[in-house]
Scaffold this motif. Structure first.
Motif, PDB file in Angstrom:
ATOM      1  N   VAL A   1       0.865  -1.178   0.000  1.00  0.00           N
ATOM      2  CA  VAL A   1       0.000   0.000   0.000  1.00  0.00           C
ATOM      3  C   VAL A   1       0.901   1.227   0.000  1.00  0.00           C
ATOM      4  O   VAL A   1       1.780   1.363   0.851  1.00  0.00           O
ATOM      5  CB  VAL A   1      -0.931   0.003   1.228  1.00  0.00           C
ATOM      6  CG1 VAL A   1      -1.819   1.245   1.217  1.00  0.00           C
ATOM      7  CG2 VAL A   1      -1.774  -1.264   1.256  1.00  0.00           C
ATOM      8  N   LEU A   2       0.696   2.112  -1.004  1.00  0.00           N
ATOM      9  CA  LEU A   2       1.562   3.279  -1.160  1.00  0.00           C
ATOM     10  C   LEU A   2       1.006   4.509  -0.448  1.00  0.00           C
ATOM     11  O   LEU A   2       1.758   5.309   0.115  1.00  0.00           O
ATOM     12  CB  LEU A   2       1.714   3.614  -2.645  1.00  0.00           C
ATOM     13  CG  LEU A   2       2.365   2.535  -3.507  1.00  0.00           C
ATOM     14  CD1 LEU A   2       2.165   2.853  -4.976  1.00  0.00           C
ATOM     15  CD2 LEU A   2       3.855   2.426  -3.167  1.00  0.00           C
ATOM     16  N   ARG A   3      -0.308   4.691  -0.505  1.00  0.00           N
ATOM     17  CA  ARG A   3      -0.877   5.965  -0.083  1.00  0.00           C
ATOM     18  C   ARG A   3      -2.379   5.810   0.042  1.00  0.00           C
ATOM     19  O   ARG A   3      -2.981   4.996  -0.670  1.00  0.00           O
ATOM     20  CB  ARG A   3      -0.560   7.013  -1.171  1.00  0.00           C
ATOM     21  CG  ARG A   3      -1.009   8.410  -0.892  1.00  0.00           C
ATOM     22  CD  ARG A   3      -0.128   9.408  -1.642  1.00  0.00           C
ATOM     23  NE  ARG A   3      -0.337   9.461  -3.082  1.00  0.00           N
ATOM     24  CZ  ARG A   3      -1.132  10.360  -3.687  1.00  0.00           C
ATOM     25  NH1 ARG A   3      -1.807  11.246  -2.989  1.00  0.00           N
ATOM     26  NH2 ARG A   3      -1.233  10.367  -5.002  1.00  0.00           N
ATOM     27  N   ARG A   4      -2.979   6.620   0.947  1.00  0.00           N
ATOM     28  CA  ARG A   4      -4.442   6.717   1.032  1.00  0.00           C
ATOM     29  C   ARG A   4      -4.833   8.174   0.985  1.00  0.00           C
ATOM     30  O   ARG A   4      -4.121   9.017   1.543  1.00  0.00           O
ATOM     31  CB  ARG A   4      -4.967   6.129   2.347  1.00  0.00           C
ATOM     32  CG  ARG A   4      -4.922   4.639   2.430  1.00  0.00           C
ATOM     33  CD  ARG A   4      -5.460   4.172   3.799  1.00  0.00           C
ATOM     34  NE  ARG A   4      -5.256   2.748   3.962  1.00  0.00           N
ATOM     35  CZ  ARG A   4      -6.206   1.827   3.753  1.00  0.00           C
ATOM     36  NH1 ARG A   4      -7.423   2.188   3.410  1.00  0.00           N
ATOM     37  NH2 ARG A   4      -5.929   0.542   3.909  1.00  0.00           N
ATOM     38  N   GLN A   5      -5.983   8.452   0.384  1.00  0.00           N
ATOM     39  CA  GLN A   5      -6.497   9.818   0.352  1.00  0.00           C
ATOM     40  C   GLN A   5      -8.009   9.772   0.501  1.00  0.00           C
ATOM     41  O   GLN A   5      -8.643   8.819   0.043  1.00  0.00           O
ATOM     42  CB  GLN A   5      -6.145  10.433  -0.997  1.00  0.00           C
ATOM     43  CG  GLN A   5      -6.018  11.930  -0.967  1.00  0.00           C
ATOM     44  CD  GLN A   5      -5.554  12.430  -2.329  1.00  0.00           C
ATOM     45  OE1 GLN A   5      -6.266  12.321  -3.322  1.00  0.00           O
ATOM     46  NE2 GLN A   5      -4.346  12.951  -2.371  1.00  0.00           N
TER      47      GLN A   5
END
Ligand code: C2O
Ligand code: CU
Ligand code: CU
Length: 518
Positions: A438-442
């Motif tokens: 998982v790289l990023r959440r927004q």
């Protein structure tokens, strides 16, 4: 610690296969098998009235229902799969990177009475993986009925950690958590009403390795819990309480094994199909409650009148127990289930009075690298939507097994951008055939946002290797996916894998895509 002592520890809280069914706690279930020794794996229906099912595992003269499976990295598996159910089934090894022919993703299910040989090599980081039923249209009913087995894989790093933590034999436990719909002392058979087929089949009690409210006996010192959420639809927000206080614990690992370093937490989400590996220091004589805390599951669904949620492959086969699926009447949801996000007790942990010396949690758990630098990787955009009468869909359309789906080249590395519509509910989406980072959440709101203590909006569980990731309503999650299949000839030719929601009602209602690796 040797495997034998672990095996006994892992099976200390074993299956009652549905309380109405009246199997004793120590019954045949209290056992463990080395997957490399297993010769037969049979899916059986235990009783037609309640529809309870189990896996029977056989190795030479030994046979047992619902054991824990163990494997060491590199182990060769060769066994016979047998279907003794009145409907098709498939044997899926969730999280294992195996060729399509061994994956059991439901492209060629075993019909009632059929058998088939299966062989593969467990070439996998240590961690908790699991076997579950996966014939399209039957997955939700069969998993709820009990067709789930945990598979604990070990390797050198994992064994070194157990030694460093000086884990007592009883203090390394594998727990399969599964929501059940219980009335009186009966586990109700699977009979989802229309609302259940949209939102998922929710119950009101938690089964722990098949038993309700078990007391888990341990020694003082570090306790390691490897947990999988085998529920159809319920998410857990796990916490450990003692003397009215939440106890801090360490997150040591996720779906694909150990993190590089432990993270200290007081609660952690565990949505369907996800795994966590937790460590908690126990004082002599201490008693601890494992529970799921109340949270806002952010369910917002407009229409509950689906037209076509029953999978077409069901037409010619009976249900496991007499019942109708997705019927607009027959609703036990209000009476016998709790909403997603309800607080629920899970188990009691009791440490013996004998004190043991306290050893520190190591600063480094494994050689896991950070998520890769993905600059230059192609982007694949994926949308999770609520589509009125079609239920929930991926990229606006229901699954078709005849499509090619997403074609990716062997060795391709891609960034997946998964965006969920704000109207909806959490979707734990899962990929076969490749672990991911998982790289990023927004756009994260609510309880997930409150726990997003890692960088780039991520949750602590996003720091490990995952095969299932929960995307909350209105959220966008970026993944690094690497389709480097092993050079092993078993993977020759195009391999079909699946990407789908692991809310099992959504899965059976076609919230799924084929991924063809060429
Ligand atoms: Cu755990 Cu496609 O499944
Ligand atoms: Cu899977
Ligand atoms: Cu879903």
């Amino acid at each position: 610690m040797d495997r034998r002592s672990f095996v006994l520890a892992a099976s200390s809280a074993l299956p009652v296969l549905g309380c109405s069914f009246g199997r004793s706690r120590q019954a045949e279930g209290a056992s463990a098998f080395d997957l490399g020794q297993v010769q037969g794996l049979t899916a059986e229906r235990l009783d037609p009235l309640w529809g309870r099912c189990a896996y029977r595992v056989q190795a030479g003269p030994r046979s047992a229902l619902q054991p824990v499976l163990f494997a060491r990295r590199g182990e060769r598996v060769a066994l016979e799969l047998r279907n003794r159910l009145p409907q098709p089934t498939a044997f899926h090894w969730h999280g294992l990177l195996v060729p399509e022919a061994a994956d059991g993703a439901g492209f060629s299910p075993l019909l009632p009475g059929e058998s088939r040989d299966l062989s593969f090599t467990v070439d996998q980081r240590a961690g908790l993986y699991w076997l579950h039923a996966h014939a399209h249209g039957f997955t939700a009913e069969q998993v709820y009925a009990g067709l789930v087995l945990p598979l604990r894989v070990s390797d050198d790093e994992d064994e070194a950690l157990a030694r460093e933590l000086q884990l007592a034999p009883a203090n390394q436990k594998v727990l399969v958590l599964a929501d059940a719909r219980v009335r009186g002392d009966a586990v109700l058979p699977y009979a989802p009403a229309a609302a259940d087929c949209v939102l998922g089949w929710l119950g009101n009690r938690v089964r722990v390795n098949g038993a309700f409210d078990p007391a888990l006996d341990c020694a003082a010192g570090w306790l390691r819990l490897q947990l999988v959420n085998a529920s159809n639809a319920r998410g857990f927000l796990l916490a450990l309480r003692s003397g009215g206080r939440d106890l801090p614990f360490h997150l040591m690992g996720t779906d694909g094994g150990l993190l590089a370093a432990p993270v200290e937490l007081e609660r952690v989400f565990l949505h369907p199909a996800e795994r966590v590996d937790l460590a908690l220091p126990l004082a002599a004589g201490q008693s601890v409650e494992l529970l799921s805390r109340a949270f806002d599951a952010r369910v917002q669904v407009e229409s509950l009148a689906p037209a076509t949620l029953v999978h077409p492959s069901r037409a010619q086969w009976p249900t496991l127990a007499a019942s109708e699926l997705c019927s607009p009447s027959a609703d036990s949801r209000e009476r016998d289930s709790l909403p997603d996000g309800a607080a629920m007790p899970i188990a009691t942990i009791r440490a013996h009075a004998q004190p043991r010396p306290r050893v520190p949690m190591p600063a480094r758990l494994s050689s896991l690298s950070a998520a890769p630098d993905t600059s230059g990787w192609p982007l694949r955009r994926i949308r999770l939507d609520a589509a009125g009468s079609a239920g929930f869909v991926i990229d606006g359309a229901a699954f078709s097994v005849n499509e090619v789906g997403w074609r990716v080249e062997r060795g391709a590395r891609e960034v997946w951008e998964i965006r969920a519509s704000p109207i909806g509910m959490p979707h734990p989406v899962h990929l076969h055939g490749a672990g991911f980072r998982v790289l990023r959440r927004q756009g994260t709101q609510g309880p997930a946002r409150a726990l997003a203590s890692a960088d780039r909006g991520r949750l602590p569980t996003d720091l490990g290797i995952k095969d299932t990731v929960t995307v909350w309503p209105g959220e966008t999650v970026w993944l690094a996916v690497d389709f480097a299949l092993p050079a092993n000839p078993a993977f020759a030719g195009a391999q079909r894998y699946l990407f789908h929601c692991h809310n099992l009602e959504h899965e059976d209602a076609m919230m799924m895509r084929l991924v063809t690796v060429t």
